[in-house]
Design a protein around this motif. Structure first.
Motif, mmCIF file in Angstrom:
data_model
loop_
_atom_site.group_PDB
_atom_site.id
_atom_site.type_symbol
_atom_site.label_atom_id
_atom_site.label_comp_id
_atom_site.label_asym_id
_atom_site.label_seq_id
_atom_site.Cartn_x
_atom_site.Cartn_y
_atom_site.Cartn_z
ATOM 1 N N ILE A 85 0.816 -1.208 0.000
ATOM 2 C CA ILE A 85 0.000 0.000 0.000
ATOM 3 C C ILE A 85 0.857 1.268 0.000
ATOM 4 C CG2 ILE A 85 -1.723 1.323 1.285
ATOM 5 C CD1 ILE A 85 -2.848 -1.149 -0.031
ATOM 6 N N TYR A 86 1.925 1.285 0.780
ATOM 7 C CA TYR A 86 2.625 2.542 1.034
ATOM 8 C C TYR A 86 4.013 2.646 0.397
ATOM 9 C CZ TYR A 86 -1.040 3.222 4.493
ATOM 10 O OH TYR A 86 -2.259 3.375 5.096
ATOM 11 N N ALA A 87 4.652 1.545 0.066
ATOM 12 C CA ALA A 87 6.003 1.627 -0.489
ATOM 13 C C ALA A 87 5.953 2.026 -1.954
ATOM 14 C CB ALA A 87 6.724 0.287 -0.330
ATOM 15 N N THR B 65 10.071 -3.707 -3.908
ATOM 16 C CA THR B 65 10.590 -5.039 -4.221
ATOM 17 C C THR B 65 11.548 -5.526 -3.138
ATOM 18 O OG1 THR B 65 10.403 -4.555 -6.589
ATOM 19 C CG2 THR B 65 11.781 -6.419 -5.948
ATOM 20 N N GLY B 66 12.475 -4.648 -2.729
ATOM 21 C CA GLY B 66 13.415 -5.040 -1.685
ATOM 22 C C GLY B 66 12.721 -5.344 -0.374
ATOM 23 N N GLY B 67 11.736 -4.516 -0.022
ATOM 24 C CA GLY B 67 11.006 -4.768 1.212
ATOM 25 C C GLY B 67 10.235 -6.072 1.184
ATOM 26 N N LEU B 68 9.598 -6.366 0.042
ATOM 27 C CA LEU B 68 8.838 -7.615 -0.066
ATOM 28 C C LEU B 68 9.754 -8.838 -0.025
ATOM 29 C CD1 LEU B 68 6.185 -6.642 -2.773
ATOM 30 C CD2 LEU B 68 5.826 -6.944 -0.317
ATOM 31 N N VAL B 69 10.933 -8.729 -0.626
ATOM 32 C CA VAL B 69 11.880 -9.851 -0.585
ATOM 33 C C VAL B 69 12.320 -10.123 0.850
ATOM 34 C CG1 VAL B 69 14.198 -10.582 -1.255
ATOM 35 C CG2 VAL B 69 12.684 -9.564 -2.955
ATOM 36 N N VAL B 70 12.672 -9.068 1.566
ATOM 37 C CA VAL B 70 13.091 -9.239 2.963
ATOM 38 C C VAL B 70 11.949 -9.788 3.802
ATOM 39 C CG1 VAL B 70 13.901 -8.019 5.021
ATOM 40 C CG2 VAL B 70 14.835 -7.431 2.785
ATOM 41 N N THR B 71 10.741 -9.276 3.568
ATOM 42 C CA THR B 71 9.576 -9.742 4.329
ATOM 43 C C THR B 71 9.283 -11.207 4.049
ATOM 44 O OG1 THR B 71 8.659 -7.519 4.197
ATOM 45 C CG2 THR B 71 7.174 -9.257 4.866
ATOM 46 N N VAL C 160 16.781 -5.410 9.238
ATOM 47 C CA VAL C 160 16.641 -4.782 7.921
ATOM 48 C C VAL C 160 15.188 -4.402 7.665
ATOM 49 C CG1 VAL C 160 16.864 -5.150 5.436
ATOM 50 C CG2 VAL C 160 18.653 -5.957 6.990
ATOM 51 N N LEU C 161 14.273 -5.281 8.054
ATOM 52 C CA LEU C 161 12.853 -5.011 7.856
ATOM 53 C C LEU C 161 12.410 -3.797 8.669
ATOM 54 C CD1 LEU C 161 10.323 -6.006 6.447
ATOM 55 C CD2 LEU C 161 9.888 -7.515 8.379
ATOM 56 N N MET C 162 12.937 -3.632 9.859
ATOM 57 C CA MET C 162 12.600 -2.465 10.672
ATOM 58 C C MET C 162 13.097 -1.180 10.005
ATOM 59 S SD MET C 162 10.879 -3.513 13.284
ATOM 60 C CE MET C 162 10.156 -4.672 12.118
ATOM 61 N N PHE C 163 14.296 -1.221 9.433
ATOM 62 C CA PHE C 163 14.828 -0.041 8.760
ATOM 63 C C PHE C 163 14.008 0.299 7.509
ATOM 64 C CE2 PHE C 163 18.760 -0.615 11.251
ATOM 65 C CZ PHE C 163 19.014 0.713 11.583
#
Length: 239
Positions: A145-147, A154-160, A203-206
């Motif tokens: 929704i927000y990224a 993409t990077g956030g979803l991979v880490v998640t 990393v996810l928190m950042f």
């Protein structure tokens, strides 16, 4: 002496012989000459259905909070209590952020025994299973929704996606290593996975903090105090 009808017709024509049945008053003439006004309808217009704004942020926040609370419950309450009571203060693999040696895990397996190993596995497949999955769902919704599209999303979803996979894989590896303490390879693999999940969590928190700060900065840049004040007046009916 008045003329008869036949004489009037002969002298003035057919229309002149006809006299009005009832003489009209000046007021009636004015009324008939005035344009008729349409009767105003007393019925009120049908009220339009109110449109409720969807607020996905509330749902996302609830899911994220539930996932965070489950992670807190497992890693701050359940596992430390297990380490204190069952492992006799030895510690548990999940809380060794920098990893552990095969000898350390073999000692852990010896102390907890078979009954302790079964209890340890039950933690992994109950709250320990729900916590990373619920947390991942909340963070995926947040990023979708927000990224921004591109590297941020993409990077956030991979880490998640990696976080629950590494967490659950580490749970399976450490259970097998506890069941076979002489297998140094399983102990090393479980140690790497346990450490990696903490790295992914940081990393996810950042990433989450970066997205949040960017959205706040964009809202501040587009914020119009005059328009906001006018909207507040319309909403609350204040002058």
């Amino acid at each position: 002496m008045g003329l008869s009808r036949a004489q009037k017709v002969k002298k003035h024509g057919e229309l002149a012989a006809e006299a009005p049945a009832t003489p009209r008053t000046p007021r009636e003439d004015r009324v008939s000459a005035a344009p008729r006004r349409q009767r105003r309808s007393t019925e009120l217009p049908a009220a339009e259905p109110t449109k409720t704004k969807r607020q996905p942020g509330i749902l996302i926040a609830v899911v994220m909070i539930i996932g965070a609370l489950l992670m807190f419950y497992v890693n701050i309450l359940i596992l430390p209590e297990f380490a204190h009571v069952v492992a006799e203060g030895h510690g548990v693999p999940e809380l060794q952020v920098t990893g552990y040696s095969p000898e350390w895990l073999a000692e852990f397996s010896r102390i907890i025994g078979q009954d302790g190993a079964n209890l340890y596995a039950s933690v992994h497949w109950s709250t320990g299973l729900l916590a990373p999955l619920v947390m991942a769902v909340g963070w995926i919704l947040f990023l979708v929704i927000y990224a921004k599209r591109g590297l941020e999303r993409t990077g956030g979803l991979v880490v998640t996606g990696l976080f629950p996979a590494v967490t659950l894989g580490g749970n399976v590896a450490v259970e097998q290593a506890v069941a076979a303490p002489a297998n140094a390879g399983l102990a090393t693999l479980s140690s790497v996975l346990m450490s990696t999940r903490w790295v992914l969590l940081v990393v996810l928190m950042f990433v989450t903090l970066g997205v949040f700060l960017r959205k706040m900065r964009e809202r501040l840049q587009t914020f119009d105090p005059v328009a906001a004040n006018e909207q507040r007046k319309k909403k609350f009916g204040r002058s």
